[in-house]
Scaffold this motif. Structure first.
Motif, short mmCIF file in Angstrom:
data_model
loop_
_atom_site.label_atom_id
_atom_site.label_comp_id
_atom_site.label_asym_id
_atom_site.label_seq_id
_atom_site.Cartn_x
_atom_site.Cartn_y
_atom_site.Cartn_z
N ILE A 48 -4.53 -5.78 52.71
CA ILE A 48 -4.28 -6.91 53.21
C ILE A 48 -3.38 -7.59 52.07
CG2 ILE A 48 -4.81 -9.12 54.29
CD1 ILE A 48 -6.91 -7.36 55.95
N GLN A 138 -10.51 -10.06 57.08
CA GLN A 138 -10.49 -8.52 56.86
C GLN A 138 -11.16 -7.58 57.87
OE1 GLN A 138 -12.10 -7.15 53.11
NE2 GLN A 138 -12.74 -9.10 52.83
N LYS A 140 -11.17 -7.96 61.31
CA LYS A 140 -10.56 -8.09 62.51
C LYS A 140 -9.34 -8.64 62.25
CE LYS A 140 -13.16 -12.54 63.44
NZ LYS A 140 -14.35 -12.28 63.09
N ARG A 141 -8.55 -8.51 63.36
CA ARG A 141 -6.98 -9.38 63.63
C ARG A 141 -6.99 -10.68 63.79
NH1 ARG A 141 -2.16 -5.97 64.32
NH2 ARG A 141 -1.41 -7.68 65.69
N GLY A 161 -2.18 -12.18 67.10
CA GLY A 161 -1.17 -11.33 67.07
C GLY A 161 0.17 -11.96 66.92
N LEU A 175 1.71 -10.56 62.37
CA LEU A 175 0.30 -9.61 62.13
C LEU A 175 0.13 -8.20 61.83
CD1 LEU A 175 -0.73 -12.77 62.50
CD2 LEU A 175 -2.81 -11.51 63.54
N ASP A 176 1.34 -7.63 62.63
CA ASP A 176 1.30 -6.25 62.44
C ASP A 176 1.58 -5.78 60.77
OD1 ASP A 176 1.00 -5.81 65.06
OD2 ASP A 176 3.39 -5.56 65.61
N TYR A 179 -1.81 -6.35 58.66
CA TYR A 179 -3.08 -5.49 58.95
C TYR A 179 -2.43 -4.08 59.06
CZ TYR A 179 -5.83 -9.41 59.68
OH TYR A 179 -6.62 -10.56 59.65
#
Length: 191
Positions: A48, A138, A140-141, A161, A175-176, A179
């Motif tokens: 991350i 770290q 979960k999104r 998201g 967020l893509d 992560y």
């Protein structure tokens, strides 16, 4: 039996911490007036951290703001921490700290979440140059973003998201991107 170190031996100010820390081989942070040893991070944290740094470095290339991914300390009232930072001021190459971060990004872990979203945040929000503070989970999104809205106020937003806009530095992070390549443990099934 090991002797407990007298509390009077521990630093109580950032200045005392700097002198104390200079004598230690390990990495430490000073959070709310207490020295806290940094432990090696999980692989998700490392992934991350790189995922945040790379797009910021690319998007800010040739502009006055610059991301620093590892190493510089950020100091504030009763705080000396080592997050990912973006500064829009010239960087003193020999210094080990940043005095005026525009963006601070912390990767949360189960052991640090309380400090990163509580006690560290209380120190960070006192830094006049700070415009955005991102607390990135770290496991979960989930990203919490604090954006300065006035001299003494911040707006808090939560992202599961989508894209995070960082207008103070003219950049965005999705967020893509944050992560990418991160694997999460499966949630236990309800019986």
């Amino acid at each position: 039996m090991a002797k407990r170190r007298a509390e009077s031996d521990l630093p109580r100010t950032v200045e005392e911490f700097d002198r104390w820390y200079a004598q230690r081989p390990e990495r430490w942070e000073f959070i709310a007036g207490v020295p806290v040893m940094m432990v090696p991070g999980a692989n998700n944290r490392t992934i991350i951290k790189g995922n945040v740094f790379r797009p910021l470095a690319s998007r800010l290339a040739g502009k006055p703001c610059r991301p620093l991914g590892d190493g510089p300390e950020v100091k504030s009232h009763q705080l000396s921490a080592i997050p990912v930072v973006v500064t829009c001021s010239p960087v003193e190459g020999r210094a080990g700290h940043i005095t005026d971060p525009a963006v601070i990004v912390e990767m949360l872990s189960p052991s640090s979440e309380r400090d990163d979203t509580g006690r560290k945040w209380q120190g960070y929000c006192l830094i006049p140059s700070l415009r955005h503070y991102l607390a990135v989970a770290q496991d979960k999104r989930f990203v919490t973003v604090h954006t300065r809205t006035g001299p003494d106020s911040f707006e808090e937003r939560f992202y599961l998201g989508g894209t995070i806009d960082l207008p103070a530095i003219g950049a965005q992070l999705s967020l893509d991107e944050i992560y990418e390549g991160v694997t999460f443990e499966a949630e236990p099934a309800d019986d």
